[in-house]
Design a protein around this motif. Structure first.
Motif, mmCIF file in Angstrom:
data_model
loop_
_atom_site.group_PDB
_atom_site.id
_atom_site.type_symbol
_atom_site.label_atom_id
_atom_site.label_comp_id
_atom_site.label_asym_id
_atom_site.label_seq_id
_atom_site.Cartn_x
_atom_site.Cartn_y
_atom_site.Cartn_z
ATOM 1 N N TRP A 140 -8.940 1.565 8.488
ATOM 2 C CA TRP A 140 -8.848 2.509 7.372
ATOM 3 C C TRP A 140 -8.402 1.781 6.117
ATOM 4 N N ASN A 141 -8.609 2.416 4.972
ATOM 5 C CA ASN A 141 -8.247 1.802 3.698
ATOM 6 C C ASN A 141 -7.596 2.831 2.787
ATOM 7 N N LEU A 142 -6.824 2.323 1.825
ATOM 8 C CA LEU A 142 -6.122 3.199 0.887
ATOM 9 C C LEU A 142 -5.915 2.469 -0.423
ATOM 10 N N GLY A 143 -6.077 3.181 -1.525
ATOM 11 C CA GLY A 143 -5.873 2.580 -2.834
ATOM 12 C C GLY A 143 -5.914 3.619 -3.931
ATOM 13 N N PHE A 144 -6.131 3.158 -5.157
ATOM 14 C CA PHE A 144 -6.266 4.072 -6.283
ATOM 15 C C PHE A 144 -7.527 3.716 -7.060
ATOM 16 N N TYR A 145 -8.029 4.677 -7.834
ATOM 17 C CA TYR A 145 -9.298 4.458 -8.524
ATOM 18 C C TYR A 145 -9.258 4.998 -9.947
ATOM 19 N N PHE A 146 -10.232 4.532 -10.741
ATOM 20 C CA PHE A 146 -10.476 5.035 -12.087
ATOM 21 C C PHE A 146 -11.964 5.313 -12.240
ATOM 22 N N ASP A 147 -12.317 6.475 -12.749
ATOM 23 C CA ASP A 147 -13.693 6.792 -13.116
ATOM 24 C C ASP A 147 -13.765 6.931 -14.638
ATOM 25 N N PHE A 148 -14.460 5.991 -15.279
ATOM 26 C CA PHE A 148 -14.635 6.034 -16.732
ATOM 27 C C PHE A 148 -15.983 6.671 -17.043
ATOM 28 N N LYS A 149 -15.968 7.736 -17.816
ATOM 29 C CA LYS A 149 -17.203 8.404 -18.204
ATOM 30 C C LYS A 149 -17.824 7.667 -19.379
ATOM 31 N N LEU A 150 -19.004 7.045 -19.146
ATOM 32 C CA LEU A 150 -19.691 6.287 -20.180
ATOM 33 C C LEU A 150 -20.694 7.158 -20.929
ATOM 34 N N LYS A 151 -21.450 7.943 -20.163
ATOM 35 C CA LYS A 151 -22.400 8.897 -20.712
ATOM 36 C C LYS A 151 -22.328 10.154 -19.857
ATOM 37 N N GLU A 152 -23.167 11.118 -20.168
ATOM 38 C CA GLU A 152 -23.105 12.397 -19.467
ATOM 39 C C GLU A 152 -23.279 12.235 -17.957
ATOM 40 N N LYS A 153 -24.155 11.326 -17.531
ATOM 41 C CA LYS A 153 -24.420 11.144 -16.095
ATOM 42 C C LYS A 153 -24.034 9.749 -15.592
ATOM 43 N N LEU A 154 -23.462 8.941 -16.433
ATOM 44 C CA LEU A 154 -23.161 7.559 -16.064
ATOM 45 C C LEU A 154 -21.660 7.293 -16.089
ATOM 46 N N PHE A 155 -21.136 6.715 -14.988
ATOM 47 C CA PHE A 155 -19.703 6.467 -14.849
ATOM 48 C C PHE A 155 -19.470 5.046 -14.340
ATOM 49 N N HIS B 161 -16.898 3.131 -11.951
ATOM 50 C CA HIS B 161 -15.882 3.387 -10.932
ATOM 51 C C HIS B 161 -15.228 2.072 -10.532
ATOM 52 N N THR B 162 -13.903 2.002 -10.639
ATOM 53 C CA THR B 162 -13.178 0.798 -10.234
ATOM 54 C C THR B 162 -11.793 1.199 -9.736
ATOM 55 N N GLY B 163 -10.974 0.221 -9.427
ATOM 56 C CA GLY B 163 -9.637 0.476 -8.890
ATOM 57 C C GLY B 163 -9.232 -0.655 -7.966
ATOM 58 N N VAL B 164 -8.269 -0.388 -7.100
ATOM 59 C CA VAL B 164 -7.796 -1.392 -6.143
ATOM 60 C C VAL B 164 -7.608 -0.739 -4.779
ATOM 61 N N ARG B 165 -8.252 -1.306 -3.765
ATOM 62 C CA ARG B 165 -7.957 -0.919 -2.383
ATOM 63 C C ARG B 165 -6.786 -1.789 -1.941
ATOM 64 N N VAL B 166 -5.601 -1.204 -1.996
ATOM 65 C CA VAL B 166 -4.383 -1.966 -1.725
ATOM 66 C C VAL B 166 -4.248 -2.258 -0.237
ATOM 67 N N HIS C 199 0.814 -1.215 0.000
ATOM 68 C CA HIS C 199 0.000 0.000 0.000
ATOM 69 C C HIS C 199 0.845 1.261 0.000
ATOM 70 N N SER C 200 2.091 1.171 0.511
ATOM 71 C CA SER C 200 2.962 2.355 0.503
ATOM 72 C C SER C 200 3.343 2.758 -0.915
ATOM 73 N N GLN C 201 3.344 1.782 -1.832
ATOM 74 C CA GLN C 201 3.740 2.065 -3.207
ATOM 75 C C GLN C 201 2.670 2.820 -3.977
ATOM 76 N N VAL C 202 1.482 2.974 -3.393
ATOM 77 C CA VAL C 202 0.429 3.700 -4.084
ATOM 78 C C VAL C 202 0.822 5.153 -4.328
ATOM 79 N N LEU C 203 1.834 5.639 -3.636
ATOM 80 C CA LEU C 203 2.298 7.015 -3.819
ATOM 81 C C LEU C 203 2.882 7.248 -5.205
ATOM 82 N N ILE C 204 3.163 6.160 -5.935
ATOM 83 C CA ILE C 204 3.676 6.326 -7.297
ATOM 84 C C ILE C 204 2.658 7.054 -8.173
ATOM 85 N N THR C 205 1.405 7.032 -7.746
ATOM 86 C CA THR C 205 0.370 7.720 -8.520
ATOM 87 C C THR C 205 0.597 9.227 -8.569
ATOM 88 N N LEU C 206 1.279 9.749 -7.583
ATOM 89 C CA LEU C 206 1.560 11.180 -7.580
ATOM 90 C C LEU C 206 2.420 11.580 -8.768
#
Length: 250
Positions: free
Chosen positions: A65-80, A82-87, A22-29
């Motif tokens: 507590w939890n920590l991870g990274f996420y992705f929000d993919f926009k499919l339509k104007e109001k629809l997304f 949401h996925t990722g990994v809680r490391v 989980h410490s390696q999640v800082l690579i996202t910065l």
């Protein structure tokens, strides 16, 4: 292609670095701006969770507590999507009654104590987000978990107030996989351009303990904050590129 390479780098770093990954999640910065676009938002996700398990006598809710990274993919104007990994993510409970450790000394020391159960997972939520009104959204879907360590922490307090702790590994007694449904509500700040605050409930479908009578299933309440990383920088680059293309056309 650059986004795919950056994603692969992050994934490899996170899953090849032991339980401390989980410490390696800082690579996202460093790579956040390379993974953001008008159709994709990337960032860090974390917060507090309140854990419990079904069919556990005298058990109490375990805060963690939890920590991870996420992705929000926009499919339509109001629809997304949401996925990722809680490391860094746990399931479990506390306040369990002590059981025998097959040691006369340990059994006597912890006979009047309690047990705190902590199961470490890599959790992957896959949720559909629908924007209801303004920047409020409802979400729902599944969460998959891969267990890597699990401990029952025996605790007791002796007369002089010193705490005694013994960690008993129970990973071989538990299912390696977990899965269930997750649903909740969220709000995106700064008129849809800032962090997102979410409250979710997770209920597991898998009997994670196959060595006891009855079914033990995980459950959790998540209070999380999703923080975009590099989104502003990515938008600035896109704007500059568009301006350059406009100049070239002129």
């Amino acid at each position: 292609m650059k986004k795919l390479k950056a994603l692969l780098i992050i994934t490899v770093l996170l899953f090849t670095c032991s339980p401390a990954a989980h410490s390696q999640v800082l690579i996202t910065l460093l790579l956040g701006d390379k993974l953001n676009s008008d159709k994709l938002e990337f960032g860090l996700d974390g917060g507090v969770n309140f854990l419990n398990m079904s069919n556990t006598v005298n058990a109490k809710i375990l805060p963690d507590w939890n920590l991870g990274f996420y992705f929000d993919f926009k499919l339509k104007e109001k629809l997304f999507l949401h996925t990722g990994v809680r490391v860094k993510a746990k399931m479990g409970t506390k306040g369990l009654d002590p059981y025998t450790l097959n040691s006369i000394y340990l059994d006597s020391v912890f006979a009047t104590g309690s047990v705190e159960r902590k199961i470490n997972y890599f959790n992957v939520p896959v949720l559909m987000r629908y924007r209801i009104v303004d920047y409020f959204h409802a979400e729902g879907g599944i969460q998959l978990g891969l267990r890597y360590t699990a401990f029952d922490n025996f605790k007791n307090t002796v007369v002089d107030k010193d705490d005694l702790v013994f960690a008993n590994s129970i990973k071989d007694s538990l299912s390696r996989l977990d899965a269930g449904i997750q649903f909740g509500l969220g709000y995106k700040l700064k008129q849809g351009k800032g962090m997102t605050i979410c409250a979710d409930y997770y209920f597991g479908f898998v009997d994670v303990n196959n060595f006891i009578a009855g079914s033990q299933k995980n459950s959790a309440i998540y209070l999380n904050v999703s923080v975009p990383i590099g989104k502003g920088k990515a938008e600035k680059k896109a704007s500059e590129k568009a301006a350059e293309e406009t100049e070239e056309v002129k």
